[in-house]
Scaffold this motif. Structure first.
Motif, PDB file in Angstrom:
ATOM      1  N   PHE A 159       8.040  58.490 -19.994  1.00  0.00           N
ATOM      2  CA  PHE A 159       8.307  59.726 -19.263  1.00  0.00           C
ATOM      3  C   PHE A 159       7.047  60.571 -19.095  1.00  0.00           C
ATOM      4  O   PHE A 159       6.070  60.405 -19.806  1.00  0.00           O
ATOM      5  CB  PHE A 159       9.419  60.537 -19.915  1.00  0.00           C
ATOM      6  CG  PHE A 159       9.104  61.099 -21.295  1.00  0.00           C
ATOM      7  CD1 PHE A 159       8.101  62.049 -21.498  1.00  0.00           C
ATOM      8  CD2 PHE A 159       9.847  60.700 -22.400  1.00  0.00           C
ATOM      9  CE1 PHE A 159       7.846  62.578 -22.749  1.00  0.00           C
ATOM     10  CE2 PHE A 159       9.592  61.227 -23.655  1.00  0.00           C
ATOM     11  CZ  PHE A 159       8.586  62.170 -23.832  1.00  0.00           C
ATOM     12  N   GLN A 215      10.487  56.229 -13.471  1.00  0.00           N
ATOM     13  CA  GLN A 215      10.096  56.543 -14.837  1.00  0.00           C
ATOM     14  C   GLN A 215      11.328  56.525 -15.736  1.00  0.00           C
ATOM     15  O   GLN A 215      12.462  56.603 -15.242  1.00  0.00           O
ATOM     16  CB  GLN A 215       9.424  57.918 -14.899  1.00  0.00           C
ATOM     17  CG  GLN A 215      10.312  59.070 -14.432  1.00  0.00           C
ATOM     18  CD  GLN A 215      10.058  60.349 -15.199  1.00  0.00           C
ATOM     19  OE1 GLN A 215       9.921  60.331 -16.422  1.00  0.00           O
ATOM     20  NE2 GLN A 215       9.999  61.461 -14.473  1.00  0.00           N
ATOM     21  N   GLY A 241      12.374  58.835 -17.847  1.00  0.00           N
ATOM     22  CA  GLY A 241      13.023  60.118 -18.079  1.00  0.00           C
ATOM     23  C   GLY A 241      13.147  60.361 -19.583  1.00  0.00           C
ATOM     24  O   GLY A 241      12.878  59.488 -20.412  1.00  0.00           O
ATOM     25  N   ASP A 249      11.788  67.444 -18.042  1.00  0.00           N
ATOM     26  CA  ASP A 249      12.213  66.615 -16.913  1.00  0.00           C
ATOM     27  C   ASP A 249      12.591  67.453 -15.695  1.00  0.00           C
ATOM     28  O   ASP A 249      12.281  67.092 -14.549  1.00  0.00           O
ATOM     29  CB  ASP A 249      13.414  65.747 -17.305  1.00  0.00           C
ATOM     30  CG  ASP A 249      13.007  64.431 -17.957  1.00  0.00           C
ATOM     31  OD1 ASP A 249      11.819  64.080 -17.869  1.00  0.00           O
ATOM     32  OD2 ASP A 249      13.875  63.765 -18.543  1.00  0.00           O
ATOM     33  N   PHE A 290      15.275  57.626 -12.710  1.00  0.00           N
ATOM     34  CA  PHE A 290      15.208  57.514 -14.168  1.00  0.00           C
ATOM     35  C   PHE A 290      15.838  56.174 -14.556  1.00  0.00           C
ATOM     36  O   PHE A 290      16.984  55.890 -14.193  1.00  0.00           O
ATOM     37  CB  PHE A 290      15.979  58.646 -14.850  1.00  0.00           C
ATOM     38  CG  PHE A 290      15.244  59.965 -14.902  1.00  0.00           C
ATOM     39  CD1 PHE A 290      13.995  60.118 -14.325  1.00  0.00           C
ATOM     40  CD2 PHE A 290      15.819  61.061 -15.544  1.00  0.00           C
ATOM     41  CE1 PHE A 290      13.312  61.327 -14.369  1.00  0.00           C
ATOM     42  CE2 PHE A 290      15.155  62.275 -15.604  1.00  0.00           C
ATOM     43  CZ  PHE A 290      13.902  62.416 -15.012  1.00  0.00           C
TER      44      PHE A 290
END
Length: 536
Positions: free
Chosen positions: A485, A505, A507, A512, A528
Motif C-alpha cells: 500500500f 495496490q 490497500g 487510503d 485494491f
C-alpha cells in the motif's frame, strides 16, 4: 544410557586388516562384478543377497547367499534379509577385544573384514513421481543398519558405500589389507551417506505432511543437498561458493548447461529470479534480469507469428541500457527468431525449457553465452527457505493461483472507472510483474509489457519517480502496480502527474482515503487487491 566401556589395556592394536570375508549388497551395481572378481582372485569369501548375488554369479564369481549364513530365508517380500545375529555379530564384533573373538567362536559366527553396501534408490523413486506406497518401499532398513554397524566397527572392517571407493579396496588387496587410516576415511563417507539418506526420507515425510497441513510448519526442517561443483567465487571474488542439488529438486540446480562459460554464483541468482518472473505468466513470456531485478518482462503479442521472440523484444524495449549483460528466462522454447534478436545484445545467460536446433546454432557464435535447459519436470517451489544467522526462515512461496484472472474480477474498484481499452489480463500482468521486483516495487505496464520499473528503494515515492523516469513518454495511459500500500498520497500523485490511468495496490493504509480522493479527483481508476507482494 551409555554403552559398554572397556579398559583401554584390553584392546589389541590393529592397523592393516587382511580381507578374508566380504558382505556385498548393493542397489547401484556399477563396478560390483569387477570388485567381486578381484576379491575372488584374492581368495576372499563373498556373502551376498538377492539380485546382487545373482549379478556376481553371472560374472562367474562364487558367492554364498546370506540365507545360507543365517539359516533363514528372505521374508516379507525381502523386507527381512540381513537383520540377523549371524550377520550383525560378524559386523559388530570388535576383534581387538579377545573376549569378542572368543564369543564369536562359541556362537559359530564368522567376522567380516569388508562390507560393500549402498542403499535403495529412495531419492530417485521420489524424483520419478512414484506413488507413496512405492516410495515407502524404497526406505532401506537393513542397508543402513549394516553400513552403520560396519562404520562403527571401522577398527576391524572396511565399509564401501560407493563404486568410487572400489579402487581403494582393490588396491588394498595387493597391499595385504586395509589400513586404519583408510578405514576411518571410508567410515566417514559411510556415515555421511546414511545421514544424507535419512535426511532425504525425513524431508519427504515433512514435505508430504506439510502439503496437507494448512495450519502450521513442520517441527523439524531437513534439507539434504549434494555438491555439484565449486564455483569460481561467490557474489564477490573473495568469497568461496559452490552449487548444490537438493534431493527432490526440480529447479535451476538441475538445469543442463548446453554451452558457454561456467556459471557463476550471481548467474544462478539472476537466472532463478528470471525464471520466477517468466513462469508467473501463462502466455509465452520473457523476463530479463540484472542483480535479481527485472530490466523488463513481457508477453508476446497475440498476433505475432513468433510469440516468444515478440516477448523478448518487448521485454528488451523496457530498459535496453540495463539489459546489457543481463540474464534472460523464457517460459517457452527459444526459437531461431529469438536467437537472431540476441545476436547483437550482450547477454550473460539464457535459460528456457527447450531450444530449437537452429537457435542453438546461432548461440554457438556467442561462445561465452551460457545456455541452460530446464529439466522437463521443472516447477516453482512451494516453499521458500532462507538462512539467517543461527537458523533459517521457512515460508510458503508467494505464488499466483491458476484462477488469478477470476480473482482479479473480485478486486475492489475504489476510485474512478476501468478504462474501456484496458482488459483484465492486462491488469493481472502488471500485478504479476510487480511481484518479481524487489521491494519497494512499482511497475508500469502497457499491453502486457513493462515500460518502467522502480525497485528496491527505501521509500515508495522514490520507486514511483524511478519507474516514471525510466518509462519516459510510455508512462502515459499505462497501468501502475505497487507491491504494497501507499502510506501517503505522494507516490500515487507522482504517477498520476506522469499520466498513469490505472493504479493497482493492496490497500490497507490508514491514509487510503486520501489516495482514493486524489484518484477520483484525477479520474484515475484504482483497485485494491487486498494482497501484498513484498520481495526482499
Amino acid at each position: 544410557m551409555s554403552g559398554p566401556r572397556h579398559d583401554a589395556s584390553l584392546y589389541r592394536e590393529r592397523d592393516v586388516v587382511p580381507i578374508r570375508r566380504a558382505l556385498i549388497s548393493v542397489s547401484d551395481k556399477t563396478g560390483v562384478t569387477e570388485l567381486a572378481t578381484a576379491l575372488q582372485a584374492a581368495g576372499v569369501e563373498i556373502v551376498s543377497t538377492g539380485s546382487t548375488a545373482q549379478r556376481i554369479r553371472e560374472a562367474g564369481v562364487e558367492v554364498t547367499d546370506v540365507a545360507a549364513v543365517t539359516g533363514s530365508p528372505e521374508m516379507l517380500d525381502g523386507r527381512v534379509k540381513t537383520l540377523h545375529p549371524k550377520v550383525h555379530g560378524g559386523l559388530l564384533a570388535d576383534l581387538r577385544l579377545e573376549h569378542h573373538e572368543t564369543e564369536l567362536g562359541e556362537l559359530g559366527i564368522e567376522p567380516f573384514e569388508l562390507v560393500v553396501v549402498n542403499l535403495y534408490p529412495f531419492v530417485e523413486t521420489v524424483a520419478s513421481g512414484s506413488p507413496a506406497n512405492d516410495i515407502v518401499e524404497q526406505i532401506d532398513i537393513g542397508g543402513p543398519a549394516m553400513v552403520r554397524a560396519a562404520a562403527k566397527n571401522h577398527a576391524n572392517i572396511a565399509i564401501a558405500v560407493s563404486p568410487e571407493s572400489y579402487p581403494t579396496i582393490i588396491e588394498s588387496l595387493a597391499n595385504g589389507g586395509t589400513t586404519l587410516t583408510s578405514r576411518r576415511e571410508l567410515a566417514a563417507r559411510a556415515f555421511a551417506h546414511t545421514a544424507a539418506y535419512d535426511t532425504a526420507v525425513a524431508a519427504w515425510f515433512a514435505e508430504d505432511t506439510l502439503a496437507g497441513d494448512a495450519d502450521g510448519m513442520p517441527g523439524q526442517l531437513t534439507i539434504q543437498a549434494e555438491k555439484i561443483s565449486d564455483l569460481r567465487y561467490g557474489e564477490n571474488s573473495h568469497q568461496r561458493a559452490a552449487i548444490y542439488t537438493r534431493v527432490g529438486g526440480h529447479g535451476i540446480a538441475q538445469a543442463k548447461q548446453l554451452q558457454g562459460k561456467e556459471m557463476s554464483y550471481n548467474n544462478y541468482v539472476d537466472a532463478d529470479a528470471a525464471l520466477r518472473a517468466a513462469y508467473d505468466m501463462q502466455l509465452p513470456a520473457v523476463a530479463i534480469m540484472k542483480h535479481a531485478n527485472p530490466c523488463g518482462i513481457a508477453v508476446g503479442e497475440s498476433k505475432a507469428i513468433d510469440q516468444i521472440a515478440s516477448a523478448h523484444l518487448r521485454a528488451h524495449e523496457c530498459d535496453p541500457l540495463s539489459a546489457f549483460g543481463g540474464v534472460i528466462a523464457a517460459n517457452r522454447s527459444v526459437t531461431l527468431k529469438m536467437a537472431e534478436n540476441l545476436r547483437d545484445i550482450f547477454t550473460e545467460v539464457i535459460i528456457a525449457p527447450d531450444f530449437e536446433p537452429a537457435a542453438l546454432e546461432v548461440f554457438r557464435e556467442k561462445k561465452n553465452l551460457r545456455v541452460l535447459q530446464l529439466p522437463a519436470d521443472w516447477k516453482q517451489e512451494r516453499m521458500d527457505v532462507r538462512l539467517v544467522s543461527g537458523g533459517a526462515l521457512l515460508q510458503d512461496a508467494d505464488l499466483f493461483g491458476e484462477d488469478i484472472e477470476a480473482v482479479a474480477e473480485s478486486w475492489k474498484l475504489v476510485a474512478g472507472e476501468k478504462p474501456a481499452n484496458i482488459s483484465t489480463p492486462e491488469l493481472v500482468f502488471a500485478w504479476k510483474a510487480c511481484r518479481a521486483v524487489k521491494s519497494n516495487a512499482i511497475v508500469l505496464a502497457d499491453k502486457l509489457a513493462t515500460v518502467g520499473i522502480g525497485m528496491g528503494q527505501v521509500n515508495r515515492v522514490d520507486s514511483c519517480k524511478l519507474a516514471v523516469e525510466r518509462a519516459g513518454d510510455r508512462v502515459v495511459g499505462s497501468i501502475a502496480a505497487s507491491d504494497a500500500f501507499f502510506p501517503f498520497s505522494d507516490g500515487p500523485e507522482a504517477l498520476m502527474d506522469a499520466g498513469v490511468k490505472v493504479i493497482i495496490q493492496p490497500g490497507g493504509s490508514v491514509r487510503d482515503q486520501e489516495t482514493i480522493d486524489l484518484a477520483n479527483e484525477r479520474g484515475v481508476a484504482m483497485y485494491f487487491t487486498g494482497e501484498r507482494h513484498f520481495f526482499h
